[in-house]
Design a protein around this motif. Structure first.
Motif, PDB file in Angstrom:
ATOM      1  N   PRO A  58       0.809  -1.230   0.000  1.00 19.02           N
ATOM      2  CA  PRO A  58       0.000   0.000   0.000  1.00 19.02           C
ATOM      3  C   PRO A  58       0.841   1.278   0.000  1.00 19.02           C
ATOM      4  O   PRO A  58       0.376   2.322  -0.448  1.00 19.02           O
ATOM      5  N   GLU A  59       2.059   1.180   0.466  1.00 19.36           N
ATOM      6  CA  GLU A  59       2.933   2.355   0.533  1.00 19.36           C
ATOM      7  C   GLU A  59       3.678   2.576  -0.789  1.00 19.36           C
ATOM      8  O   GLU A  59       4.333   3.602  -0.951  1.00 19.36           O
ATOM      9  N   LEU A  64       3.891  -1.312  -8.237  1.00 20.62           N
ATOM     10  CA  LEU A  64       2.865  -2.215  -8.731  1.00 20.62           C
ATOM     11  C   LEU A  64       2.359  -1.757 -10.096  1.00 20.62           C
ATOM     12  O   LEU A  64       2.214  -2.563 -11.013  1.00 20.62           O
ATOM     13  N   ALA A  65       2.127  -0.466 -10.236  1.00 18.05           N
ATOM     14  CA  ALA A  65       1.675   0.068 -11.529  1.00 18.05           C
ATOM     15  C   ALA A  65       2.715  -0.202 -12.610  1.00 18.05           C
ATOM     16  O   ALA A  65       2.371  -0.595 -13.728  1.00 18.05           O
ATOM     17  N   ASP A  66       3.993  -0.012 -12.280  1.00 23.74           N
ATOM     18  CA  ASP A  66       5.063  -0.289 -13.245  1.00 23.74           C
ATOM     19  C   ASP A  66       5.077  -1.760 -13.646  1.00 23.74           C
ATOM     20  O   ASP A  66       5.282  -2.096 -14.820  1.00 23.74           O
TER      21      ASP A  66
END
Length: 103
Positions: A58-59, A64-66
């Motif tokens: 979450p931080e 994650l998007a990459d």
């Protein structure tokens, strides 16, 4: 002339069949050592996305998007290779290309 027209119609039918097969065939791409996996069809349409819970921080949603972008790009590259394998021999007889396909 009639024979040439028949050959062209046959090539068109084979091309349509190959395109239908591509739309049904799914290929996968992954990123982060398999933490994120994307599945696209042979036309490059995103069909599925699997994210391993270990990839979710979450931080750090940026990583994650990459990973998602990289997995989708890898899947699309695999779809393009599949397109070239399936359609390449057919499109060579048509002057090398088919509108709307990336080659």
């Amino acid at each position: 002339m009639q024979q040439l027209l028949q050959q062209a119609q046959k090539m068109q039918q084979e091309l349509a069949r190959a395109q239908e097969e591509l739309a049904r065939t799914e290929v996968e791409g992954q990123a982060g050592g398999g933490l994120v996996k994307a599945t696209v069809n042979g036309s490059g349409e995103l069909r599925g996305l699997v994210i391993d819970p270990k990839a979710v921080d979450p931080e750090d949603t940026e990583t994650l998007a990459d990973l998602v972008v990289a997995a989708v790009q890898a899947a699309n590259e695999n779809a393009q290779q599949l397109q070239q394998q399936k359609l390449g021999p057919l499109t060579e007889g048509l002057g090398g290309g088919v509108p709307g396909l990336p080659f």
